[in-house]
Design an enzyme around this catalytic site. Structure first.
Site, mmCIF file in Angstrom:
data_model
loop_
_atom_site.group_PDB
_atom_site.id
_atom_site.type_symbol
_atom_site.label_atom_id
_atom_site.label_comp_id
_atom_site.label_asym_id
_atom_site.label_seq_id
_atom_site.Cartn_x
_atom_site.Cartn_y
_atom_site.Cartn_z
ATOM 1 N N HIS A 56 36.706 -57.135 55.664
ATOM 2 C CA HIS A 56 37.836 -57.359 54.747
ATOM 3 C C HIS A 56 39.141 -57.353 55.524
ATOM 4 O O HIS A 56 39.168 -57.037 56.709
ATOM 5 C CB HIS A 56 37.824 -56.361 53.591
ATOM 6 C CG HIS A 56 38.070 -54.922 53.959
ATOM 7 N ND1 HIS A 56 37.219 -54.198 54.756
ATOM 8 C CD2 HIS A 56 39.078 -54.075 53.632
ATOM 9 C CE1 HIS A 56 37.681 -52.966 54.888
ATOM 10 N NE2 HIS A 56 38.825 -52.867 54.224
ATOM 11 N N HIS A 58 42.046 -55.607 55.543
ATOM 12 C CA HIS A 58 42.936 -54.480 55.864
ATOM 13 C C HIS A 58 43.180 -54.355 57.375
ATOM 14 O O HIS A 58 42.304 -54.652 58.185
ATOM 15 C CB HIS A 58 42.351 -53.170 55.321
ATOM 16 C CG HIS A 58 42.551 -53.019 53.839
ATOM 17 N ND1 HIS A 58 41.757 -52.219 53.051
ATOM 18 C CD2 HIS A 58 43.467 -53.578 53.003
ATOM 19 C CE1 HIS A 58 42.176 -52.287 51.784
ATOM 20 N NE2 HIS A 58 43.204 -53.103 51.740
ATOM 21 N N ASP A 60 43.250 -51.933 59.426
ATOM 22 C CA ASP A 60 42.333 -51.129 60.252
ATOM 23 C C ASP A 60 40.964 -51.804 60.397
ATOM 24 O O ASP A 60 40.033 -51.209 60.948
ATOM 25 C CB ASP A 60 42.196 -49.698 59.698
ATOM 26 C CG ASP A 60 41.619 -49.659 58.294
ATOM 27 O OD1 ASP A 60 42.033 -50.481 57.448
ATOM 28 O OD2 ASP A 60 40.736 -48.813 58.042
ATOM 29 N N HIS A 61 40.877 -53.067 59.933
ATOM 30 C CA HIS A 61 39.633 -53.846 60.079
ATOM 31 C C HIS A 61 39.863 -55.196 60.766
ATOM 32 O O HIS A 61 38.919 -55.796 61.272
ATOM 33 C CB HIS A 61 38.962 -54.038 58.712
ATOM 34 C CG HIS A 61 38.569 -52.734 58.093
ATOM 35 N ND1 HIS A 61 37.295 -52.232 58.132
ATOM 36 C CD2 HIS A 61 39.325 -51.781 57.477
ATOM 37 C CE1 HIS A 61 37.272 -51.035 57.555
ATOM 38 N NE2 HIS A 61 38.493 -50.736 57.145
ATOM 39 N N HIS A 114 37.103 -52.881 46.564
ATOM 40 C CA HIS A 114 38.100 -52.278 47.460
ATOM 41 C C HIS A 114 39.199 -53.309 47.742
ATOM 42 O O HIS A 114 40.378 -53.036 47.614
ATOM 43 C CB HIS A 114 37.398 -51.848 48.735
ATOM 44 C CG HIS A 114 38.273 -51.260 49.792
ATOM 45 N ND1 HIS A 114 38.935 -50.065 49.640
ATOM 46 C CD2 HIS A 114 38.594 -51.699 51.036
ATOM 47 C CE1 HIS A 114 39.633 -49.808 50.742
ATOM 48 N NE2 HIS A 114 39.443 -50.783 51.604
ATOM 49 N N ASP A 133 34.338 -51.002 53.926
ATOM 50 C CA ASP A 133 34.898 -49.936 53.080
ATOM 51 C C ASP A 133 34.385 -50.025 51.646
ATOM 52 O O ASP A 133 35.052 -49.601 50.714
ATOM 53 C CB ASP A 133 36.438 -50.023 53.049
ATOM 54 C CG ASP A 133 37.075 -49.558 54.350
ATOM 55 O OD1 ASP A 133 36.357 -49.145 55.273
ATOM 56 O OD2 ASP A 133 38.324 -49.621 54.436
ATOM 57 N N HIS A 171 34.261 -45.684 57.988
ATOM 58 C CA HIS A 171 35.093 -44.485 58.152
ATOM 59 C C HIS A 171 34.254 -43.208 58.153
ATOM 60 O O HIS A 171 33.206 -43.145 57.508
ATOM 61 C CB HIS A 171 36.118 -44.366 57.015
ATOM 62 C CG HIS A 171 37.208 -45.397 57.064
ATOM 63 N ND1 HIS A 171 38.384 -45.204 57.752
ATOM 64 C CD2 HIS A 171 37.288 -46.627 56.516
ATOM 65 C CE1 HIS A 171 39.157 -46.279 57.603
ATOM 66 N NE2 HIS A 171 38.513 -47.166 56.873
HETATM 67 FE FE FE Z 1 39.352 -49.076 56.217
HETATM 68 ZN ZN ZN Z 2 39.942 -51.001 53.769
#
Ligand code: FE
Ligand code: ZN
Length: 255
Positions: A56, A58, A60-61, A114, A133, A171
């Site tokens: 996805h 985001h 942090d991805h 999400h 996530d 995570h």
């Molecule tokens: Fe994440």
């Molecule tokens: Zn995420």
């Protein structure tokens, strides 16, 4: 097993994953939380990055998509319906698509909730799923862009995988997830036992990821809206499963 997975910590609580097919010498990074630890992991394993598989959009991805592509010239695979938010995307996937990764095939599931464009990669021949996530050990992703109904449908797709499926989630949230899980399903003996194991692992800094579908079905409250104990604790005995899931998610947000 043909697919070799190397897991390493990134940022505060993300995991990075390299997936390597030794038969064809291809290596994928599942999401790109951080450039330096990914390059260090590639160097450590002696692998060349050929693919990025994004779950996805985001940061942090996908945060290191551009820099890794510049360095390695790798192919970036992500959700077709979220292509404008995935930097450097080359190949767009939709629900039910298969992606040929070296000698291996990944089934792609759309698992919105999400984010609206979240996908999961399932290597059925290996019994391995990368779920980003959407599903966590004892948890699920926050509903930033989707509805409870959407997320419950997505989780049901993952729940339908074989119990022994190895699940790589993005995570390390498990210890705090366990505290919440115990608060809503205190009489689940398997959950009580599992949370003790989690505490022991975290006390010595060991990961609780990967998990398995069977373990999550038995202990993860977000996969258990049918549990009478959970329904009773949150005051929704006999309610429909989407309502129970929605209330469980809401309580976790405020936990
Ligand atoms: Fe994440
Ligand atoms: Zn995420």
């Amino acid at each position: 097993m043909a697919l070799q997975v190397h897991q390493f910590p990134c940022r505060t609580d993300n995991y990075g994953f390299l997936a390597h097919d030794p038969r064809q010498g291809v290596t994928a990074c599942i999401d790109t939380p951080d450039e330096d630890p990914i390059n260090a992991a590639l160097e450590e394993k002696g692998w060349h990055l050929t693919h990025i598989l994004n779950t996805h959009h985001h940061g942090d991805h996908t945060g290191a998509n551009t820099s890794l592509k510049k360095r390695w010239g790798c192919t970036i695979v992500g959700a077709a319906n979220d292509a404008e938010r995935i930097p450097g995307i080359d190949v767009g996937m939709t629900d039910g698509d298969q992606y040929q990764f070296g000698s291996l095939t990944a089934d792609v599931f759309e698992v919105p909730g999400h984010t609206t464009g979240h996908i999961a990669f399932y290597f059925s021949s290996e019994g391995i799923a990368f779920v980003g996530d959407t599903l966590f050990a004892l948890g699920c992703g926050r509903l930033f862009e989707g509805t409870p109904e959407m997320m419950w449908n997505s989780l049901q797709k993952l729940m339908a995988l074989p119990d022994e499926t190895i699940v790589y989630c993005a995570h390390e949230y498990t210890q705090s997830n366990a505290k919440f899980a115990l608060s809503v399903e205190p009489e689940n003996a398997e959950l009580v036992a599992r949370s003790q194991k989690i505490d022991a692992l975290r006390a010595v800094g060991k990961p609780t990821v990967p998990t398995t579908i069977g373990q999550e079905r038995a202990t993860n409250p977000f996969l258990r809206p049918m549990s009478e104990n959970l329904q009773k604790t949150i005051g929704l005995s006999g309610a429909d499963l989407v309502s129970v899931f929605a209330e469980t998610r809401l309580r976790k947000d405020n936990f």
